[in-house]
Design an enzyme around this catalytic site. Sequence first.
Site, PDB file in Angstrom:
ATOM      1  N   GLU A  56      31.689  54.795  37.894  1.00 44.72           N
ATOM      2  CA  GLU A  56      30.602  53.971  37.718  1.00 44.72           C
ATOM      3  C   GLU A  56      30.257  53.819  36.364  1.00 44.72           C
ATOM      4  O   GLU A  56      29.138  53.533  35.936  1.00 44.72           O
ATOM      5  CB  GLU A  56      29.295  54.508  38.616  1.00 44.72           C
ATOM      6  CG  GLU A  56      29.323  54.257  40.213  1.00 44.72           C
ATOM      7  CD  GLU A  56      29.564  52.884  40.542  1.00 44.72           C
ATOM      8  OE1 GLU A  56      29.021  52.101  39.846  1.00 44.72           O
ATOM      9  OE2 GLU A  56      30.010  52.739  41.617  1.00 44.72           O
TER      10      GLU A  56
HETATM   11  C1  LIG Z   1      37.650  60.617  40.987  1.00 46.62           C
HETATM   12  C2  LIG Z   1      37.433  59.270  40.866  1.00 46.62           C
HETATM   13  C3  LIG Z   1      36.832  58.359  41.835  1.00 46.62           C
HETATM   14  C4  LIG Z   1      36.912  56.981  41.588  1.00 46.62           C
HETATM   15  N1  LIG Z   1      36.201  56.073  42.339  1.00 46.62           N
HETATM   16  C5  LIG Z   1      36.428  54.968  42.253  1.00 46.62           C
HETATM   17  C6  LIG Z   1      35.971  54.049  43.453  1.00 46.62           C
HETATM   18  O1  LIG Z   1      35.677  54.491  44.542  1.00 46.62           O
HETATM   19  N2  LIG Z   1      36.107  52.592  43.253  1.00 46.62           N
HETATM   20  C7  LIG Z   1      36.551  52.179  42.082  1.00 46.62           C
HETATM   21  O2  LIG Z   1      36.968  51.068  42.076  1.00 46.62           O
HETATM   22  N3  LIG Z   1      37.065  52.845  41.048  1.00 46.62           N
HETATM   23  C8  LIG Z   1      36.802  54.347  41.136  1.00 46.62           C
HETATM   24  N4  LIG Z   1      37.076  55.033  40.134  1.00 46.62           N
HETATM   25  C9  LIG Z   1      37.679  54.562  38.894  1.00 46.62           C
HETATM   26  C10 LIG Z   1      36.391  54.554  37.677  1.00 46.62           C
HETATM   27  O3  LIG Z   1      35.217  53.751  37.749  1.00 46.62           O
HETATM   28  C11 LIG Z   1      37.314  54.490  36.493  1.00 46.62           C
HETATM   29  O4  LIG Z   1      38.014  55.554  36.032  1.00 46.62           O
HETATM   30  C12 LIG Z   1      36.204  54.245  35.295  1.00 46.62           C
HETATM   31  O5  LIG Z   1      35.556  53.057  35.318  1.00 46.62           O
HETATM   32  C13 LIG Z   1      36.863  54.294  33.781  1.00 46.62           C
HETATM   33  O6  LIG Z   1      37.696  53.448  33.667  1.00 46.62           O
HETATM   34  P1  LIG Z   1      39.364  53.844  33.470  1.00 46.62           P
HETATM   35  O7  LIG Z   1      39.777  55.409  34.148  1.00 46.62           O
HETATM   36  O8  LIG Z   1      40.492  52.887  33.586  1.00 46.62           O
HETATM   37  O9  LIG Z   1      39.431  54.209  31.712  1.00 46.62           O
HETATM   38  P2  LIG Z   1      39.445  53.242  30.813  1.00 46.62           P
HETATM   39  O10 LIG Z   1      38.569  52.111  30.868  1.00 46.62           O
HETATM   40  O11 LIG Z   1      40.847  53.158  30.083  1.00 46.62           O
HETATM   41  O12 LIG Z   1      38.444  54.121  29.437  1.00 46.62           O
HETATM   42  C14 LIG Z   1      38.954  54.994  28.741  1.00 46.62           C
HETATM   43  C15 LIG Z   1      38.270  55.626  27.691  1.00 46.62           C
HETATM   44  O13 LIG Z   1      37.895  54.428  26.620  1.00 46.62           O
HETATM   45  C16 LIG Z   1      36.461  54.221  26.712  1.00 46.62           C
HETATM   46  N5  LIG Z   1      36.378  52.792  26.757  1.00 46.62           N
HETATM   47  C17 LIG Z   1      36.903  51.699  27.516  1.00 46.62           C
HETATM   48  N6  LIG Z   1      36.260  50.591  27.136  1.00 46.62           N
HETATM   49  C18 LIG Z   1      35.174  50.747  26.339  1.00 46.62           C
HETATM   50  C19 LIG Z   1      34.202  49.923  25.652  1.00 46.62           C
HETATM   51  N7  LIG Z   1      34.263  48.690  25.779  1.00 46.62           N
HETATM   52  N8  LIG Z   1      33.388  50.580  24.779  1.00 46.62           N
HETATM   53  C20 LIG Z   1      33.654  51.902  24.481  1.00 46.62           C
HETATM   54  N9  LIG Z   1      34.341  52.625  25.082  1.00 46.62           N
HETATM   55  C21 LIG Z   1      35.080  52.049  25.922  1.00 46.62           C
HETATM   56  C22 LIG Z   1      35.716  54.749  27.897  1.00 46.62           C
HETATM   57  O14 LIG Z   1      34.518  55.183  27.795  1.00 46.62           O
HETATM   58  C23 LIG Z   1      36.784  55.913  28.195  1.00 46.62           C
HETATM   59  O15 LIG Z   1      36.257  57.193  27.391  1.00 46.62           O
HETATM   60  C24 LIG Z   1      37.195  56.398  40.354  1.00 46.62           C
HETATM   61  C25 LIG Z   1      37.945  57.247  39.274  1.00 46.62           C
HETATM   62  C26 LIG Z   1      37.815  58.445  39.570  1.00 46.62           C
HETATM   63  C27 LIG Z   1      38.680  59.531  38.552  1.00 46.62           C
END
Ligand SMILES: Cc1cc2nc3c(=O)[nH]c(=O)nc-3n(C[C@H](O)[C@H](O)[C@H](O)COP(=O)(O)OP(=O)(O)OC[C@H]3O[C@@H](n4cnc5c(N)ncnc54)[C@H](O)[C@@H]3O)c2cc1C
Length: 600
Positions: free
Chosen positions: A442
């Site tokens: 989220e």
């Molecule tokens: C167990 C689990 C359940 C989940 N459930 C759902 C679900 O039901 N539906 C769904 O759609 N998704 C779901 N997710 C996905 C989750 O919402 C994402 O993992 C999350 O939004 C982060 O995206 P990412 O993993 O691609 O990380 P990334 O976006 O690649 O981020 C990596 C790092 O970079 C930082 N970062 C990225 N962009 C910026 C920025 N603009 N400014 C500062 N820092 C930044 C982040 O804070 C993080 O530290 C789930 C994930 C997990 C692990």
Amino acid sequence: MSTYHAPLPEMQFVLNDLAGLAQVAKLPGYEDAAPDTVTAILEEAAKFATNVLDPLNVPGDREGAQWLPGGAVKTPAGFKDAYDQYCANGWNGLTKNPEYGGQGLPQLVATAVEEMWHAANLAFDLCPLLTQGAIEAIELRGTPALKDKFLPKMVAGTWTGTMNLTEPQAGSDLAAVRTRAVPQGDGTYKLFGQKIFITFGEHDYTENIVHLVLARTPDAPEGVKGISLFVVPKFIVNDDGSLGARNDVHCVSLEHKLGIHASPTAVLAYGDHGGAVGYLVGEENRGLEYMFIMMNLARFSVGLEGVGISDRAYQRAVAYARDRVQGKPIGLEKGAKGGAIIEHPDIRRMLMTMRAYTEATRAVAYVTAAALDNAASNPDETARAKYQAFADFMIPIVKGWSTEVAQEVTSLGLQVHGGMGFIEETGAAQHVRDARIITIYEGTTGIQANDFIGRKTARDAGAVARHVAAEIDKVAAKLAARTEPALQAIGVQLAAATADLQAAVDWMVPAYGREPRAAHAGAVAYLKLWGLAVGGWQMGRAALICADRLAAGEGDAAFQHAKIATARYYADALLPQVSALAHTVIHGGESALALAAEAF
Ligand SMILES: Cc1cc2nc3c(=O)[nH]c(=O)nc-3n(C[C@H](O)[C@H](O)[C@H](O)COP(=O)(O)OP(=O)(O)OC[C@H]3O[C@@H](n4cnc5c(N)ncnc54)[C@H](O)[C@@H]3O)c2cc1C
């Protein structure tokens, strides 16, 4: 072993005295939230949490959800039965629209109930939490036909819902979503693509699953302005409400995770066999806008997960600390009964820290819930706008700060257990593992902080921020004017924190435009600083109320003494971090960026 018991007197205090349940219950549509009814609801929820959900938490973690060849998913033993009971008892529709079978209760009441689910069994509660988001999306922008077809079953819990945003290349940045939605000329679309990390994307609880999916239509503009929202059911629903053909969305695997093992996190393939039938929600290209409206509540709920899991970790740590005998506690009077580690000053420090953080995050969340109810239902338009602005400001704090606090609280809970905390049998390690996801999904803490400095602080030139700071200052002044030394001490610390808070706002507003990289480097510190300060605000209010009751000889004196002591600890031991964080915000950003990327 520790058993979860919902802290009902504390919850009632926060609901009634800090969040103003009586005022919320007078709002149009919430008349059913009378105090006696709410007490009965909380007592029933507490029983369900203790007797049904809590006992499944550890075995659910050990067994985990399993992917079966063919794409079916088996949830751990007992989870489906618990889900059936959950729905039969009407918990799924607590806040939902009575038109679709819900009970229409205020968010404030649901907040206390939800906290219990999060505390007792975080993995279990994720399915209802995501279903709520899907219900909201359909209710918000779905056509009447879509609402009639899906909402009654989803509100009853007969079908569950999911939120499908994330793709391998689109996590925090949803502008990168690539799933395609091709119009079929009959009002429907066919979807093609892959979604990852989908919570309860497949399971054995219910016969149908309703996926809410972000995708792009063929001529959609690039970026955030070209994303649409679709309903894609696992089984097509016939016009008479019966289930038709299997839709082309399949669970191709489950993720192997650090925690929340009982919650299946699915990789979903759309359209590998000709296209998954989907129905547009609202208008094309406005999907992200709808998502953002819903995200408020979803982010709030995840923040509340932080409160629940902190409380659970605290209860487990207290139980262990009372039981474990080790060493002779220092400074106890000769002959005094002692020996359990709860008598060691350092263990007391850890338990007090856990308790103070948990109470502060709970108060902040419940006060925000009351603002959400007022924003939705207050008859006065100006009041609605004012509450909405306050809730919008608070939500990144509830999400970002409470979930970060939960990392510290669950970690302290493990530390209280010593080596046994690192061993899975005690359950303390599971809280650390389960809590670790809540700062990520989220929207990560970094994303919350970006939103907080941008849309919530700089956009209105700090107007709401300064208004809230002034409210905190008023409470600090009231505390400082009291004769009780504990209250005065809290007032002094709160006033100091408010001054630092204001300095941080004064720096952040111009810096956001002038030196955006430094502002963003300080964003998480700024968010945490605010969390600590609003936590101190609510703890200060609680201390004032309890001191008045003590003086009047009303209510439970032991509870009131404990609340004042906890508020004082919060003020003396935790609130001073605001000053350090203000320094980090103002001076730390530039240093964080001092090295070039190649230097790491
Ligand atoms: C167990 C689990 C359940 C989940 N459930 C759902 C679900 O039901 N539906 C769904 O759609 N998704 C779901 N997710 C996905 C989750 O919402 C994402 O993992 C999350 O939004 C982060 O995206 P990412 O993993 O691609 O990380 P990334 O976006 O690649 O981020 C990596 C790092 O970079 C930082 N970062 C990225 N962009 C910026 C920025 N603009 N400014 C500062 N820092 C930044 C982040 O804070 C993080 O530290 C789930 C994930 C997990 C692990």
